[in-house]
Design a protein around this motif. Sequence first.
Motif, PDB file in Angstrom:
ATOM      1  N   UNK A  30       0.955  -1.322  -0.145  1.00 51.87           N
ATOM      2  CA  UNK A  30      -0.047  -0.190   0.106  1.00 51.87           C
ATOM      3  C   UNK A  30       0.796   1.150  -0.028  1.00 51.87           C
ATOM      4  N   UNK A  31       0.283   2.405  -0.620  1.00 48.63           N
ATOM      5  CA  UNK A  31       1.145   3.735  -0.320  1.00 48.63           C
ATOM      6  C   UNK A  31       0.780   4.248   0.907  1.00 48.63           C
ATOM      7  N   UNK A  32       1.508   5.394   1.086  1.00 45.28           N
ATOM      8  CA  UNK A  32       1.434   6.102   2.471  1.00 45.28           C
ATOM      9  C   UNK A  32      -0.059   6.411   2.843  1.00 45.28           C
ATOM     10  N   UNK A  33      -0.859   7.046   1.774  1.00 47.92           N
ATOM     11  CA  UNK A  33      -2.074   7.469   2.215  1.00 47.92           C
ATOM     12  C   UNK A  33      -3.028   6.228   2.486  1.00 47.92           C
ATOM     13  N   UNK A  34      -2.821   5.270   1.670  1.00 51.77           N
ATOM     14  CA  UNK A  34      -3.615   3.905   1.992  1.00 51.77           C
ATOM     15  C   UNK A  34      -3.359   3.170   3.020  1.00 51.77           C
ATOM     16  N   UNK A  35      -2.030   3.212   3.475  1.00 52.15           N
ATOM     17  CA  UNK A  35      -1.536   2.677   4.909  1.00 52.15           C
ATOM     18  C   UNK A  35      -2.165   3.352   6.019  1.00 52.15           C
ATOM     19  N   UNK A  36      -2.242   4.697   5.791  1.00 58.88           N
ATOM     20  CA  UNK A  36      -2.700   5.531   6.910  1.00 58.88           C
ATOM     21  C   UNK A  36      -4.123   5.166   7.272  1.00 58.88           C
TER      22      UNK A  36
ATOM     23  N   UNK B  21       3.151   6.551  12.331  1.00 59.16           N
ATOM     24  CA  UNK B  21       3.781   6.241  13.504  1.00 59.16           C
ATOM     25  C   UNK B  21       3.101   7.074  14.525  1.00 59.16           C
ATOM     26  N   UNK B  22       2.801   8.355  14.353  1.00 59.20           N
ATOM     27  CA  UNK B  22       1.840   9.076  15.410  1.00 59.20           C
ATOM     28  C   UNK B  22       0.645   8.435  15.537  1.00 59.20           C
ATOM     29  N   UNK B  23       0.083   7.691  14.457  1.00 60.01           N
ATOM     30  CA  UNK B  23      -1.223   7.073  14.987  1.00 60.01           C
ATOM     31  C   UNK B  23      -1.229   5.691  15.829  1.00 60.01           C
ATOM     32  N   UNK B  24      -0.006   4.858  15.361  1.00 63.17           N
ATOM     33  CA  UNK B  24       0.087   3.836  16.255  1.00 63.17           C
ATOM     34  C   UNK B  24       0.695   3.863  17.429  1.00 63.17           C
ATOM     35  N   UNK B  25       1.331   5.208  17.716  1.00 62.05           N
ATOM     36  CA  UNK B  25       2.010   5.212  18.862  1.00 62.05           C
ATOM     37  C   UNK B  25       0.768   5.494  20.193  1.00 62.05           C
ATOM     38  N   UNK B  26      -0.229   5.829  19.702  1.00 64.27           N
ATOM     39  CA  UNK B  26      -1.344   5.800  20.698  1.00 64.27           C
ATOM     40  C   UNK B  26      -1.735   4.393  21.317  1.00 64.27           C
ATOM     41  N   UNK B  27      -1.158   3.488  20.747  1.00 62.17           N
ATOM     42  CA  UNK B  27      -1.794   1.911  21.080  1.00 62.17           C
ATOM     43  C   UNK B  27      -0.259   1.431  21.595  1.00 62.17           C
ATOM     44  N   UNK B  28       0.878   1.443  20.795  1.00 60.40           N
ATOM     45  CA  UNK B  28       1.980   0.657  20.945  1.00 60.40           C
ATOM     46  C   UNK B  28       3.291   1.351  20.582  1.00 60.40           C
ATOM     47  N   UNK B  29       4.003   1.694  21.629  1.00 66.20           N
ATOM     48  CA  UNK B  29       5.249   2.595  21.224  1.00 66.20           C
ATOM     49  C   UNK B  29       6.143   1.897  20.545  1.00 66.20           C
TER      50      UNK B  29
ATOM     51  N   UNK C 262      10.309   5.121   8.276  1.00 64.16           N
ATOM     52  CA  UNK C 262       9.827   6.305   7.533  1.00 64.16           C
ATOM     53  C   UNK C 262      10.905   7.295   7.691  1.00 64.16           C
ATOM     54  N   UNK C 263      12.074   6.906   8.441  1.00 65.11           N
ATOM     55  CA  UNK C 263      13.116   7.879   8.406  1.00 65.11           C
ATOM     56  C   UNK C 263      12.702   9.294   9.030  1.00 65.11           C
ATOM     57  N   UNK C 264      11.901   9.064  10.130  1.00 66.12           N
ATOM     58  CA  UNK C 264      11.438  10.403  10.770  1.00 66.12           C
ATOM     59  C   UNK C 264      12.326  10.402  12.151  1.00 66.12           C
ATOM     60  N   UNK C 265      13.614  11.177  11.951  1.00 65.93           N
ATOM     61  CA  UNK C 265      14.653  10.812  12.728  1.00 65.93           C
ATOM     62  C   UNK C 265      14.249  11.700  14.113  1.00 65.93           C
ATOM     63  N   UNK C 266      13.864  12.934  14.127  1.00 69.87           N
ATOM     64  CA  UNK C 266      13.510  13.549  15.509  1.00 69.87           C
ATOM     65  C   UNK C 266      12.776  12.541  16.468  1.00 69.87           C
ATOM     66  N   UNK C 267      11.614  11.962  15.884  1.00 69.90           N
ATOM     67  CA  UNK C 267      10.794  11.036  16.494  1.00 69.90           C
ATOM     68  C   UNK C 267      11.437   9.676  16.818  1.00 69.90           C
ATOM     69  N   UNK C 268      12.251   9.265  15.918  1.00 74.53           N
ATOM     70  CA  UNK C 268      13.158   8.081  16.559  1.00 74.53           C
ATOM     71  C   UNK C 268      13.993   8.375  17.762  1.00 74.53           C
ATOM     72  N   UNK C 269      14.845   9.537  17.633  1.00 75.23           N
ATOM     73  CA  UNK C 269      15.553   9.808  18.674  1.00 75.23           C
ATOM     74  C   UNK C 269      14.631   9.999  19.891  1.00 75.23           C
ATOM     75  N   UNK C 270      13.542  10.774  19.851  1.00 73.98           N
ATOM     76  CA  UNK C 270      12.863  10.880  20.997  1.00 73.98           C
ATOM     77  C   UNK C 270      12.277   9.413  21.578  1.00 73.98           C
TER      78      UNK C 270
END
Length: 1597
Positions: free
Chosen positions: A332-338, A369-377, A387-395
């Motif tokens: 799936x593409x990004x929008x479909x996956x979301x 990732x923001x969506x899934x973080x609500x249920x599983x860190x 997704x190479x969301x580096x600041x979020x990965x470091x946090x």
Amino acid sequence: MPEQVVFWKWITPKMLGLVTQTSVYHWSIEGESEPVKMFDRAANLTNNQIINYKCDPSEKWLVLIGIAPGAPERPQLVKGSMQLFSVDQQRSQALEAHAASFASFKVVGNENPSILISFASKTSNAGQITSKLHVIELGAQPGKPGFTKKQADLFFPPDFADDFPVAMQISQKYSLIYVITKLGLLFVYDLETASAVYRNRISPDPIFLTAEASNIGGFYAVNRRGQVLRATVNEATIIPFISGQDLNNLELAVNLAKRGNLPGAENLVVQRFQELFSQTKYKEAAELAAESPQGILRTPETVAKFQSVPVQPGQTPPLLQYFGTLLTRGKLNAFESLELSRLVVNQNKKNLLENWLAEDKLECSEELGDLVKTVDNDLALKIYIKARATPKVVAAFAEKREFDKILIYSKQVGYTPDYLFLLQTILRTDPQGAVNFALMMSQMEGGCPVDYNTITDLFLQRNLIREATAFLLDVLKPNLPEHGFLQTKVLEINLVTYPNVADAILANGMFSHYDRPRIAQLCEKAGLYIRALQHYSELPDIRRVIVNTHAIEPQSLVEFFGTLSREWALECMKDLLLVNLRGNLQIIVQTAKEYSEQLGADACIKLFEQFKSYEGLYFFLGSYLSSSEDPDIHFKYIEAAAKTGQLKEVERVTRESNFYDPEKTKNFLMEAKLPDARPLINVCDRFGFVPDLTHYLYTNNMLRYIEGYVQKVNPGNAPLVVGQLLDDECPEDFIKGLILSVRSLLPVEPLVAECEKRNRLRLLTQFLEHLVSEGSQDVHVHNALGKIIIDSNNNPEHFLTTNPYYDSRVVGKYCEKRDPTLAVVAYRRGQCDDELINVTNKNSLFKLQARYVVERMDADLWEKVLQPENEYRRQLIDQVVSTALPESKSPEQVSSAVKAFMTADLPHELIELLEKIVLQNSAFSGNFNLQNLLILTAIKADPPRVMDYINRLDNFDGPAVGEVAVEAQLYEEAFAIFKKFNLNVQAVNVLLDNIQSIDRAVEFAFRVEEDAVWSQVAKAQLREGLVSDAIESFIRADDETQFHDVIRAAQDANVYHDLVKYLLMVRQKLKEPKVDGELIFAYAKIDRLGDIEEFILMPNVANLQNVGDRLFDDALYEAAKIIFAFISNWAKLASTLVKLKQFQGAVDAARKANSSKTWKEVCFACVDAEEFRLAQICALNIIIQVDDLEEVSEYYQNRGCFNELISLMESGLGLERAHMGIFTELGVLYARYRPEKLMEHIKLFSTRLNIPKLIRVCDEQHHWKELTYLYIQYDEFDNAATTIMNHSPDAWDHMQFKDVIVKVANVELYYKAVHFYLQEHPDLINDVLHVLALRVDHTRVVDIMRKAGHLHLVKPYMVAVQSNNVAAVNEALNEIYVEEEDYDRLRESVDLHDNFDQIGLAQRIEKHELLEMRRIAAYIYKKAGRWKQSIALSKKDKLYKDAMETCSQSGDRELSEDLLVYFIEQGKKECFASCLFICYDLIRPDVALELAWMNNMIDFAFPYLLQFIREYTSKVDELIKHKIDAQNEEKTKEKEEKDLVAQQNMYAQLLPLALPAPPGMGGPAMGGAYGPPPVPPMGAMGMPPMPPFGMPAMGSY
């Protein structure tokens, strides 16, 4: 693999396919594997040329393809054969096909791909051509949907009626089939439907090889010209091509676009999706959207469309159907996956997300990732990483406290976090984690992002000394010079607090750049004396510390001595001995042992001797002794051991050492008078002082040691002891007792010598008799006893003859002066030849000598006594002849004597002796050997007496003696001997070989009538050339063994009639090919052909082939014809018939032979005989061989048969095996003899000609037009162009020349072409130059035209190429424009193209009569930077605007102000104002105002003044603003630096003012917070947890 490989191909990157005449093998290149046989070739591939071999990806299906000549009615249409083999089933299927290939295709409803094979064929049946393409499935899967068989027609154009497929490639990317034919046609078909897509010719030359180009979905092809072609579909146009008016196949276009993800079908797909959606076929619509090419339907609008559909009760929502279809199809593409994840999260089905992520079905994004973080860190972290969301990965890592992963991840993605903030964060809660994090930072590539000192200060600020030490120890491992400050820091911290940790650090030796004096002082205060010693570098410091041996480990102190220089070490050793000799002696000894080489053994010895420490000397030398060879050291050790009472060591050293001075040691031990004499015994025994030892022991009444030495130590020296005791007048009873106590261990010989030397031999009588009674067989015992008996004259003869043990030479020598006869007895007993001969000669005992020599029967002894140099030889011979031999009854003795006389070359004495023995009725009269010897001796010494001996003697060796007589040339005597003993063969050989009388031999042969005799006679007759007589004798002897020689002699003598009789006799006994062959040859020589035919029909072993060749070579052709016809050797038969002029028969035989050599021989003979019809029949079978064609052609031409040769070659064109050589040779013949047919021939068969060869011929024959055509066909464009220009009347054609000249490689031809057109076709020169514009040097072309004076002729060409900005072109055009006064074009040329002599052009036109020309000159001066000349020219022509613009561009203030002055002088006020405006930046305000004020032009200068005031006001405001900002910035920076310094020095305020001594080190213990608590040690270094930091201020700290 025994078979020869006929075809090979890489079928996989690691597998080689090998095809032989009968089988197919696979050979893996991995390991040491051998070729493996896969299958046998089918019958339909027999005599086929293999052109391809393939396997499917699973290597379970194999296909082999071959081609063969077509049917007789249409041979040009090649027949194709295919063998399909199944590896699993081990079965083959034969099909008709020219090309085939495998592919995998996924059928709808079957998750496993199907294996397909596609093959193309072109067959002829009853004159009807059928071309088909087939696609079938291999190994259908049971219970699964299969692929339906497809087939389609291949449409060949009429011009390609005989063309056929040679290769097939299938594109897995597009699922397209590429069929490539030999003549370059390409057919493209759809794999799924077998629908035709495209057809075109891709190569004018035949294609023979293709390969898949998988990365582009096409293929590579190689044609006969060597070109490599690459073909694939045009992705941008193929779908419109299929769906448009060309094919109008919408379904195929959509399917192909979906499979290949191709553009062009967007409208069709969207339209179809709308139709399905409107028909509520949501599943089909979802599948179409999922497979839409390039994802044109996978958009948020499509998702919204499915969301808008109301959900029917009991049915799956359309949106879920859509997502389910996408998941089965791929990712799936990004929008479909979301959107899908939002549905799943709302339903709390987290496991589905985990599964989809594991299967890589979802495209990760930060929003997901923001969506899934609500249920599983954890799951969200995985998504952030993908997704190479580096600041979020470091946090996320920071939240999980996995700080080490932050570094790893940041390095991987190239992200730089705030490391100092992270470290401070970790320190608050996890000090050990902070250490680990800091260590990880230190290992980062590019260096640690935070300074090591800063990190250390962070630990120390929180009193984490343990952690700070651990960090520094790890990062300082490289031991770099720049880390010296930190090394000192970590050692100071631990020496103040925990010295044991500092000691462990120093023991590891990991640091070498710290402040050593400072650390040495701290170590001394901390009680670490050995560390202090290691760090001090001054002798007084070392001497002060080293005396504290009570607190230093001895081994460490010893090791420290090894680091000192020799002088310092000796000084320190003296200090230790002075302070406490007894306590420190062991350390000094150990030090001296360890470093004796560095300190010097002499120095150490002097040191111990200085303090009179024999104990130290003893211990030191004891360790040094084993490695020293100094005699003085060994002696000193013996002396020290003796003085310290170490008698056992003295005994050991004297026994084992090889280096002490024995004399000195012996004297010392004798003077020391040790109670134990064993050391002295060792020295004297080893070094030969036994007499001195014996004397010392005897005089000191130490008889017990004498007995012990003789009995236990060295009985071998007992003779020396006995001799010394005799010299010391020791009582005989003690000596006898001493000797008897040793008995058999005593060496008798030296004992006897010692006693004999002192005339005390009788002293040993009892000892010797005792040994004999014990059974001693020692020769020395019996020698001594014999000497005693001889001296006492106690029946010595009995002893000498009966005693077997004494040495005859020794005893005999002892007897010579006492009684020579006793010496002879002794020598005879021991066979002492030399001694006996000498004593008998000396005492004239020749009779005894003669008897001894005869009895000895020794050849060497006989040789010695009979040699001429022996002055007593005559006396000895007389005694031998008169006494010794007559007395002898032994034949061996007589034989030995005779041989000795013969060896001594005494023939006359020997004859006399033998006659006495043999002829005078002695016991040896009938002796066989003596009779032989008598005759042989007579043959050698007295030949006249030989015949008498032969007649009188009967018992001798006749054959041997006869041979000796022959060798001695006594031929009659030899003949008499052989005749007497009936040796007839030897007798006749003597007559033939020696006496050389054939007549006597023939007479003797008639008398004895023996076959062997006749055989010898025959051989002799043969050698003498009496061939007929020899043959008759061989027949009498019935001897067939010499048939080779007889045949050779008969042939030389030409007596074949006699030879026939002999060979017939030989054939009865032998079956030899040579005999039968020679018999046939003899029949032929006497012309008995009938006998030959009769003979070869009978059983025989003749080599008829060789016989026939021999007959042929001897020109016996009729006989050879019979032989060759019989053995069916058609080649030789043809040659024979040619010799017999029977040409028709020769042609028939050559046809049966079918040999190139035979055909040539018959052909050439027919040509010579002018039988051209038969010659052509033969030649047609020759010229199909490339190597023989030229020979045939030359033969015809050399005989002037040109027309016949051309007719032959024209006939050869129609042959099935016609090759390039025939076409080429016919072209050569046309060029030489029929040029009118040459061009037509070349054009018709250009692809089948050897063009280089034909080029040479055309050049020789001056066929320039044809030569040009051939050069072009052969891509020799340089030669083609040269030929056209050199022979233009015949070869020039303008269009052809343009095509050729652009392809030449030699650039000189371009300019030669320019000259050519200039001379012959000037009207077309611009056309040629336009073609060559990209290739020629324009400067050179212009030079050519300029020299020729025709520049105007090529003006269009120069205008076209002026864009290249070439100087010569620019100057030439500018020159033309000036001549034509075309100033517009000239101005444009000067503007656009600046590469020309600008100054030269300007000087040329500055005086031109046209104003515009002069203006251009001023413009050129301006461009060239000659501002004054430009301005002067503009002022001269009153072009004031140009002058002002020139001044402005020059940037020269002086020129601008001069121009202002000029305008004032000319009264040009408006120009003055304009110049101030245009040259505003250059003119100084004071100058402008001064000029305006002085010339009343203020009003005209006022606009300039206003502008100037405005500009300067703005600049002042800007400067003030910059200054204020800089001051504010400097204040802010100073405040930040003060805050930073204050923060860094916070912990330093807590430190005490003095450095306290550590606990337990001699100083007061730290009190309060500074005392270390007694806690367990840390790690390997024993470091407890650190107390609050208590350390004095240290410089930069």
